[in-house]
Design a protein around this motif. Structure first.
Motif, PDB file in Angstrom:
ATOM      1  N   GLY A  99      -0.579   1.967  -6.411  1.00 35.35           N
ATOM      2  CA  GLY A  99      -0.029   3.215  -6.926  1.00 35.35           C
ATOM      3  C   GLY A  99      -0.517   4.446  -6.186  1.00 35.35           C
ATOM      4  N   THR A 100       0.284   5.494  -6.257  1.00 34.55           N
ATOM      5  CA  THR A 100      -0.075   6.788  -5.684  1.00 34.55           C
ATOM      6  C   THR A 100       0.311   7.870  -6.686  1.00 34.55           C
ATOM      7  OG1 THR A 100       0.149   8.225  -3.733  1.00 34.55           O
ATOM      8  CG2 THR A 100       2.119   7.058  -4.427  1.00 34.55           C
ATOM      9  N   ARG A 117       7.278   4.059 -11.990  1.00 37.74           N
ATOM     10  CA  ARG A 117       6.280   5.096 -12.254  1.00 37.74           C
ATOM     11  C   ARG A 117       5.746   4.947 -13.667  1.00 37.74           C
ATOM     12  NH1 ARG A 117      10.290  10.408 -12.169  1.00 37.74           N
ATOM     13  NH2 ARG A 117      11.322  10.035 -14.191  1.00 37.74           N
ATOM     14  N   GLN A 118       4.540   5.453 -13.848  1.00 34.57           N
ATOM     15  CA  GLN A 118       3.913   5.402 -15.160  1.00 34.57           C
ATOM     16  C   GLN A 118       3.151   6.687 -15.395  1.00 34.57           C
ATOM     17  OE1 GLN A 118       1.480   1.928 -15.854  1.00 34.57           O
ATOM     18  NE2 GLN A 118       1.700   2.150 -18.072  1.00 34.57           N
ATOM     19  N   ALA A 119       3.550   7.403 -16.427  1.00 34.95           N
ATOM     20  CA  ALA A 119       2.867   8.618 -16.839  1.00 34.95           C
ATOM     21  C   ALA A 119       1.836   8.270 -17.911  1.00 34.95           C
ATOM     22  CB  ALA A 119       3.882   9.624 -17.374  1.00 34.95           C
ATOM     23  N   PRO A 120       0.825   9.101 -18.089  1.00 33.90           N
ATOM     24  CA  PRO A 120      -0.205   8.811 -19.092  1.00 33.90           C
ATOM     25  C   PRO A 120       0.390   8.599 -20.469  1.00 33.90           C
ATOM     26  CG  PRO A 120      -0.889  10.620 -17.691  1.00 33.90           C
ATOM     27  CD  PRO A 120       0.524  10.319 -17.326  1.00 33.90           C
ATOM     28  N   GLY A 121      -0.009   7.508 -21.115  1.00 35.17           N
ATOM     29  CA  GLY A 121       0.459   7.213 -22.457  1.00 35.17           C
ATOM     30  C   GLY A 121       1.865   6.665 -22.541  1.00 35.17           C
ATOM     31  N   LYS A 122       2.482   6.419 -21.396  1.00 32.89           N
ATOM     32  CA  LYS A 122       3.850   5.904 -21.387  1.00 32.89           C
ATOM     33  C   LYS A 122       3.914   4.556 -20.684  1.00 32.89           C
ATOM     34  CE  LYS A 122       6.235  10.346 -21.610  1.00 32.89           C
ATOM     35  NZ  LYS A 122       7.333  11.173 -21.038  1.00 32.89           N
ATOM     36  N   TYR A 142       3.048   6.455  -9.091  1.00 33.56           N
ATOM     37  CA  TYR A 142       4.214   5.743  -8.568  1.00 33.56           C
ATOM     38  C   TYR A 142       3.755   4.454  -7.888  1.00 33.56           C
ATOM     39  CZ  TYR A 142       7.367   9.583  -9.568  1.00 33.56           C
ATOM     40  OH  TYR A 142       8.131  10.533 -10.212  1.00 33.56           O
ATOM     41  N   TYR A 143       4.438   3.371  -8.243  1.00 27.64           N
ATOM     42  CA  TYR A 143       4.114   2.044  -7.728  1.00 27.64           C
ATOM     43  C   TYR A 143       5.304   1.466  -6.983  1.00 27.64           C
ATOM     44  CZ  TYR A 143       0.436   2.189 -11.313  1.00 27.64           C
ATOM     45  OH  TYR A 143      -0.637   2.534 -12.102  1.00 27.64           O
ATOM     46  N   CYS A 144       5.020   0.748  -5.901  1.00 32.92           N
ATOM     47  CA  CYS A 144       6.080  -0.060  -5.307  1.00 32.92           C
ATOM     48  C   CYS A 144       5.834  -1.514  -5.679  1.00 32.92           C
ATOM     49  CB  CYS A 144       6.164   0.120  -3.798  1.00 32.92           C
ATOM     50  SG  CYS A 144       4.814  -0.582  -2.850  1.00 32.92           S
ATOM     51  N   ALA A 145       6.909  -2.282  -5.659  1.00 31.82           N
ATOM     52  CA  ALA A 145       6.847  -3.685  -6.063  1.00 31.82           C
ATOM     53  C   ALA A 145       7.841  -4.479  -5.235  1.00 31.82           C
ATOM     54  CB  ALA A 145       7.148  -3.817  -7.550  1.00 31.82           C
ATOM     55  N   ALA A 146       7.550  -5.773  -5.087  1.00 27.00           N
ATOM     56  CA  ALA A 146       8.389  -6.668  -4.297  1.00 27.00           C
ATOM     57  C   ALA A 146       8.850  -7.845  -5.144  1.00 27.00           C
ATOM     58  CB  ALA A 146       7.622  -7.165  -3.083  1.00 27.00           C
ATOM     59  N   VAL A 182       0.844  -1.191   0.000  1.00 30.69           N
ATOM     60  CA  VAL A 182       0.000   0.000   0.000  1.00 30.69           C
ATOM     61  C   VAL A 182       0.882   1.246   0.000  1.00 30.69           C
ATOM     62  CG1 VAL A 182      -1.805   1.267   1.185  1.00 30.69           C
ATOM     63  CG2 VAL A 182      -1.812  -1.235   1.240  1.00 30.69           C
ATOM     64  N   GLU A 183       0.804   1.981  -1.113  1.00 25.87           N
ATOM     65  CA  GLU A 183       1.576   3.210  -1.240  1.00 25.87           C
ATOM     66  C   GLU A 183       0.817   4.388  -0.643  1.00 25.87           C
ATOM     67  OE1 GLU A 183       2.218   0.933  -5.222  1.00 25.87           O
ATOM     68  OE2 GLU A 183       0.554   1.386  -3.859  1.00 25.87           O
TER      69      GLU A 183
END
Length: 123
Positions: A116-117, A38-43, A94-98, A5-6
């Motif tokens: 994501g946050t 991280r993921q921006a719109p369209g990317k 922004y996402y965290c991952a394990a 949970v971000e």
């Protein structure tokens, strides 16, 4: 079940700072490498930073090196991303991952993801 949970995202002016947190449960946190993406719109989703299970090794994308710092507190099952000198191009979810082994840059290698946050940097 595993949950990541971000928190800590928001709207900030260029040059400002934010600290993201990712609280983990349902896994032996101290055994997992952790990453921020991280993921921006369209990317596509892109690597931001990663940290080994012990915290002894950290890795950064060139675009954030010197501005962002990844850290972890295994006693609190939490990984952090301190973001300074933010730029409009840092705007993204922004996402965290394990991951059970290592701390790679490839998002497809990670086992678990948070929801994501949003981080928005205004110019």
């Amino acid at each position: 079940q595993v949950q990541l949970v971000e928190s800590g995202g928001g709207l900030v002016q260029a040059g400002g700072s934010l600290r993201l947190s990712c609280a983990a449960s349902g896994l032996t946190f101290s055994s997992y490498g952790m990453g921020w993406f991280r993921q921006a719109p369209g990317k596509e989703r892109e690597f931001v930073a990663a940290i080994s299970w012990s915290g002894g090794n950290t890795y950064y994308a060139d675009s954030v090196k010197g501005r962002f710092t990844i850290s972890r507190d295994n006693a609190k099952n939490t990984v952090y991303l301190q973001m300074n000198s933010l730029k409009p191009e840092d705007t993204a979810v922004y996402y965290c991952a394990a991951i059970t082994s290592g701390a790679p840059r490839d998002p497809y290698e990670y086992d678990y993801w948070g929801q994501g946050t949003q981080v928005t940097v205004s110019s």
